[in-house]
Design an enzyme around this catalytic site. Structure first.
Site, PDB file in Angstrom:
ATOM      1  N   ALA A  56     -18.979 111.879 102.352  1.00  0.00           N
ATOM      2  CA  ALA A  56     -20.370 112.243 102.709  1.00  0.00           C
ATOM      3  C   ALA A  56     -19.744 111.718 104.385  1.00  0.00           C
ATOM      4  CB  ALA A  56     -21.436 111.596 102.150  1.00  0.00           C
ATOM      5  N   ILE A  98      -7.261 114.084 101.612  1.00  0.00           N
ATOM      6  CA  ILE A  98      -7.652 114.784  99.501  1.00  0.00           C
ATOM      7  C   ILE A  98      -9.041 114.737  99.773  1.00  0.00           C
ATOM      8  CG2 ILE A  98      -7.697 113.122  97.466  1.00  0.00           C
ATOM      9  CD1 ILE A  98      -5.266 113.390  98.403  1.00  0.00           C
ATOM     10  N   LYS A 142      -9.482 106.066 105.023  1.00  0.00           N
ATOM     11  CA  LYS A 142     -10.415 106.283 104.888  1.00  0.00           C
ATOM     12  C   LYS A 142     -10.699 106.417 106.717  1.00  0.00           C
ATOM     13  CE  LYS A 142     -15.338 105.677 102.935  1.00  0.00           C
ATOM     14  NZ  LYS A 142     -16.381 104.554 102.299  1.00  0.00           N
ATOM     15  N   ASP A 169     -25.572 102.664  98.066  1.00  0.00           N
ATOM     16  CA  ASP A 169     -25.516 104.014  97.964  1.00  0.00           C
ATOM     17  C   ASP A 169     -24.817 103.963  96.765  1.00  0.00           C
ATOM     18  OD1 ASP A 169     -24.954 107.029  98.302  1.00  0.00           O
ATOM     19  OD2 ASP A 169     -23.689 106.766  99.692  1.00  0.00           O
ATOM     20  N   LEU A 194     -11.295 110.740 103.244  1.00  0.00           N
ATOM     21  CA  LEU A 194     -10.447 110.207 103.161  1.00  0.00           C
ATOM     22  C   LEU A 194      -8.698 111.070 102.691  1.00  0.00           C
ATOM     23  CD1 LEU A 194      -9.398 109.085  99.370  1.00  0.00           C
ATOM     24  CD2 LEU A 194     -10.673 107.558 101.229  1.00  0.00           C
TER      25      LEU A 194
HETATM   26  N1  LIG Z   1      -9.621 103.950  97.067  1.00  0.00           N
HETATM   27  C1  LIG Z   1      -9.599 104.756  96.688  1.00  0.00           C
HETATM   28  N2  LIG Z   1      -8.109 105.880  95.940  1.00  0.00           N
HETATM   29  C2  LIG Z   1      -9.104 107.294  95.910  1.00  0.00           C
HETATM   30  N3  LIG Z   1      -9.968 107.910  95.995  1.00  0.00           N
HETATM   31  C3  LIG Z   1     -11.123 107.578  96.605  1.00  0.00           C
HETATM   32  C4  LIG Z   1     -10.809 106.290  97.391  1.00  0.00           C
HETATM   33  N4  LIG Z   1     -11.893 106.102  97.849  1.00  0.00           N
HETATM   34  C5  LIG Z   1     -12.449 107.655  98.207  1.00  0.00           C
HETATM   35  N5  LIG Z   1     -11.627 107.986  96.906  1.00  0.00           N
HETATM   36  C6  LIG Z   1     -11.622 109.422  97.198  1.00  0.00           C
HETATM   37  O1  LIG Z   1     -12.351 109.937  98.548  1.00  0.00           O
HETATM   38  C7  LIG Z   1     -14.338 110.120  98.346  1.00  0.00           C
HETATM   39  C8  LIG Z   1     -15.035 109.900  99.521  1.00  0.00           C
HETATM   40  O2  LIG Z   1     -15.025 108.670 100.099  1.00  0.00           O
HETATM   41  P1  LIG Z   1     -15.502 107.385  99.951  1.00  0.00           P
HETATM   42  O3  LIG Z   1     -15.109 105.588  99.926  1.00  0.00           O
HETATM   43  O4  LIG Z   1     -16.885 107.868  99.012  1.00  0.00           O
HETATM   44  O5  LIG Z   1     -16.576 108.038 101.418  1.00  0.00           O
HETATM   45  P2  LIG Z   1     -18.077 108.990 101.790  1.00  0.00           P
HETATM   46  O6  LIG Z   1     -18.845 107.527 102.643  1.00  0.00           O
HETATM   47  O7  LIG Z   1     -17.591 109.288 102.713  1.00  0.00           O
HETATM   48  O8  LIG Z   1     -18.937 109.615 100.731  1.00  0.00           O
HETATM   49  C9  LIG Z   1     -14.701 109.839  97.046  1.00  0.00           C
HETATM   50  O9  LIG Z   1     -15.539 110.422  96.627  1.00  0.00           O
HETATM   51  C10 LIG Z   1     -13.194 109.890  96.218  1.00  0.00           C
HETATM   52  O10 LIG Z   1     -13.023 110.865  95.653  1.00  0.00           O
HETATM   53 MG   LIG Z   2     -19.124 108.505  98.857  1.00  0.00          MG
END
Ligand SMILES: Nc1ncnc2c1ncn2[C@@H]1O[C@H](COP(=O)(O)OP(=O)(O)O)[C@@H](O)[C@H]1O
Ligand SMILES: [Mg+2]
Lengths: 349, 267
Positions: B34, B30, B53, B162, B38
């Protein structure tokens, strides 16, 4: 149009002359000279002595820059100087020199934010259009991106700057400050192999270095007291080079991480590294790997433009001057604290 | 005879569907966050999407440091998510993880991150030439919800580490928001705040840690959404009401801000 720039916010005195030909054409560096105040090993530079160094050298450097550029006083459109941030006394001594030139030559003054100088010069030299900027030097650690007429600070060091951390560790080890403490740590780190456990302190797009400095100082003290320590994992003897190696690997990983976080947040895949620490080859290498992974690239600069210099002040000052900005004599002060995001960037869309 | 008994036992026991359906489809990438990639997967059930993730190894950093950080972050993210879920803070549920392999499987959250929704909303207003402060009840309301969500998180003894608008999701409240009628959803700031991305989170009740969390969020608003910055006070106002001791944190925040401004910036 042609501008002369004077920089002296820390231990480097720089004078540069830049020409901006017709719009759209690249700027031309006519001259770019620097003189550094180098202190003995184990000692940092004090404001009073640094200011004296700048006062002693500024006239000579201006004369030399004019000769090298092959321009006369008539060719100069404005006199740009660093308004801040930086050390008070050195900033003031250079501001006085700029004011004197302004009165003597009857030219307008332009006060420039040091950090904006770095960023604009970086964009000009590398051609990076709208990068996330990592600004790393002895006094600054910032992750910056442009939005709506300002360079916005996304992340920064919450305590001491990364360069300050490196410089202070160089003092602990009493290694040479010539040409720069960080450079000598880098050379030592190239011989290091063992990665020692140091705190890793990242908070979102911010980070901190004082805990790491305290830990590595303790490790250095231990090593001095007991030089035949071995790494429990590999059995190798731990050396001073390993300390430098571990320090670099840790702090640069943190910097790359916060930069990557900002890139994800603003949706950019270009990085520009500016500031003296930006000369570090290991940092550039790590940043390059990260950027490539995101389908982008890193723009770095060599020491002529990465380390504090006068040309960047001339360049950023001239950009502002072309939009009608000048600093009246009565307001031509300087300030130790001058945040990057305080500057209204009229010259960009 | 023996086999017969076995079959009989199997027939008797009605297992939940999750035991009958293996992975239903190939996970779909998807977004690249950072740090993490995902994926959307239906590993559990075709009808239950989950977010997978994956924290790939970061080739730029030393392998020892890399393994240490990846493991630590997956475990602490899972630990904190479980705690939040138990305490009723809106976060995705944890389904499974493998910290050595670098993945965490959590509940799929519908909707989008606040950053995207807010930027779309601000852009539309700019296009319509609406001045700041005019008709911005929706934005004020969103700020209130953000303040209350962060307050609830802090109240249970967790700091995020964060906090940005990329790590707050807006989950549509109504079914309409979910199916079709996207136009309406895009133009509003409606929805429930769900906090995500706890890789840098920790358990702490220290005012200092909480204040730094707010400081990080405040600056994220200022840098990412300059047009919404002026309303950040609304986040803090609501936060101040959200738990006992929140006002002490707000005092501390002033101190943290001052430190930021006073920091010397030599060189
Ligand atoms: N549980 C979830 N359901 C749907 N989308 C998610 C979920 N968790 C994260 N995302 C999407 O994936 C992106 C990256 O996930 P995140 O946990 O923030 O990881 P990172 O540490 O790479 O920023 C988020 O900004 C969001 O758009
Ligand atoms: Mg994030």
């Amino acid at each position: 149009m042609i501008a002369i720039g004077l920089e002296g916010s820390a231990n480097k005195l720089g004078v540069g002359i830049i020409s901006h030909p017709s719009p759209g054409k690249p700027a031309k560096v006519l001259s770019n000279i620097r003189h550094t105040f180098v202190t003995p090993p184990g000692e940092g530079f004090l404001p009073k002595d640094t200011a004296k160094h700048h006062r002693t050298w500024v006239v000579r450097l201006v004369k030399q820059a004019m000769v090298e550029a092959g321009v006369s006083i008539n060719d100069i459109d404005c006199i740009c100087y660093t308004k801040g941030p930086g050390m008070g006394a050195p900033l003031q001594s250079v501001a006085v020199a700029a004011r004197m030139l302004s009165l003597l030559w009857q030219k307008e003054l332009v006060g420039v934010n040091h950090c904006v100088g770095h960023i604009e010069m970086g964009r000009e030299i590398t051609g990076a259009q709208n990068p996330v900027v990592l600004y790393v030097s002895g006094g600054n650690t910032q992750v910056i991106a442009y939005a709506e007429q300002r360079y916005r600070i996304f992340g920064e060091a919450l305590d001491i700057a990364v360069g300050n951390c490196l410089d202070r560790f160089a003092r602990t080890l009493e290694i040479s400050n010539d040409p720069a403490p960080g450079y000598n740590i880098e050379q030592l780190a190239k011989k290091g192999k063992v990665l020692l456990d140091l705190p890793y302190a990242v908070k979102g797009m911010d980070c901190s270095f004082s805990g790491i400095l305290a830990s590595i100082d303790i490790l250095a003290g231990d090593l001095k007291a007991n030089p035949d320590q071995r790494d429990p994992l590999t059995g190798e003897v731990i050396t001073t080079a390993d300390l430098c190696f571990s320090l670099q690997e840790t702090v640069y990983a943190m910097l790359v991480e916060i930069t990557e976080r900002a890139m994800a947040h603003v949706g950019s895949n270009q990085v520009l590294i500016v500031g003296g620490v930006g000369c570090n080859e290991r940092l550039q290498e790590m940043m390059g790997i990260m950027a490539k992974d995101r389908g982008g690239s890193v723009f770095g600069m060599d020491e002529r433009f990465a380390i504090d210099n006068g040309i960047m002040i001339a360049h950023a000052g001239l950009e502002a001057y072309k939009t009608g900005f000048t600093t009246p004599l009565e307001e031509s002060t300087c300030t130790q604290r001058f945040r990057t995001d305080e500057v209204f960037v009229r010259w960009r869309d | 005879m023996k086999t017969e008994t076995k079959q009989a036992v199997n027939k008797q026991r009605v297992l939940p569907p999750v035991f009958q359906y293996p992975s239903a489809a190939v996970p779909l990438l998807i977004t690249q966050g950072a740090e993490a990639l995902l994926y959307r997967s239906t590993y559990l059930l075709p009808s239950i999407p989950c977010a997978l993730k994956y924290r790939p190894s970061k080739p730029y950093r030393h392998p020892i440091l890399d393994v240490r950080l990846t493991k630590h972050r997956i475990l602490s993210e899972a630990r904190v998510l479980v705690k939040c879920k138990r305490e009723g803070v809106p976060v995705p549920a944890v389904y499974a993880l493998d910290e050595a392999a670098g993945w965490l499987m959590i509940e799929w959250i519908e909707g989008e991150v606040v950053r995207i929704r807010l930027n779309e909303w601000l852009k539309r207003r700019k296009d319509e030439d609406l001045a700041e402060g005019v008709d911005d009840e929706q934005l004020l309301e969103l700020m209130t919800r953000v303040g209350s969500a962060v307050g609830r998180l802090h109240a249970v003894g967790v700091v995020h580490g964060d906090l940005t608008t990329s790590n707050l999701m807006l989950r549509p409240r109504s079914r309409e928001g979910l199916n079709g009628d996207l136009g309406a959803a895009v133009n509003t700031l409606e929805g429930d705040i769900v906090l995500i991305d706890f890789g840098l989170a920790s358990q702490s009740q220290a005012d200092e840690d909480r204040a730094v969390d707010l400081y990080v969020l405040e600056r994220a608003f200022g840098s990412t959404h300059p047009r919404a910055e002026s309303l950040f006070g609304e986040v803090l106002r609501e936060y101040g009401k959200s738990f006992k001791g929140a006002n002490v944190v707000l005092k501390k925040l002033e101190e943290v801000r001052m430190r930021g401004r006073k920091r010397s910036m030599i060189g």
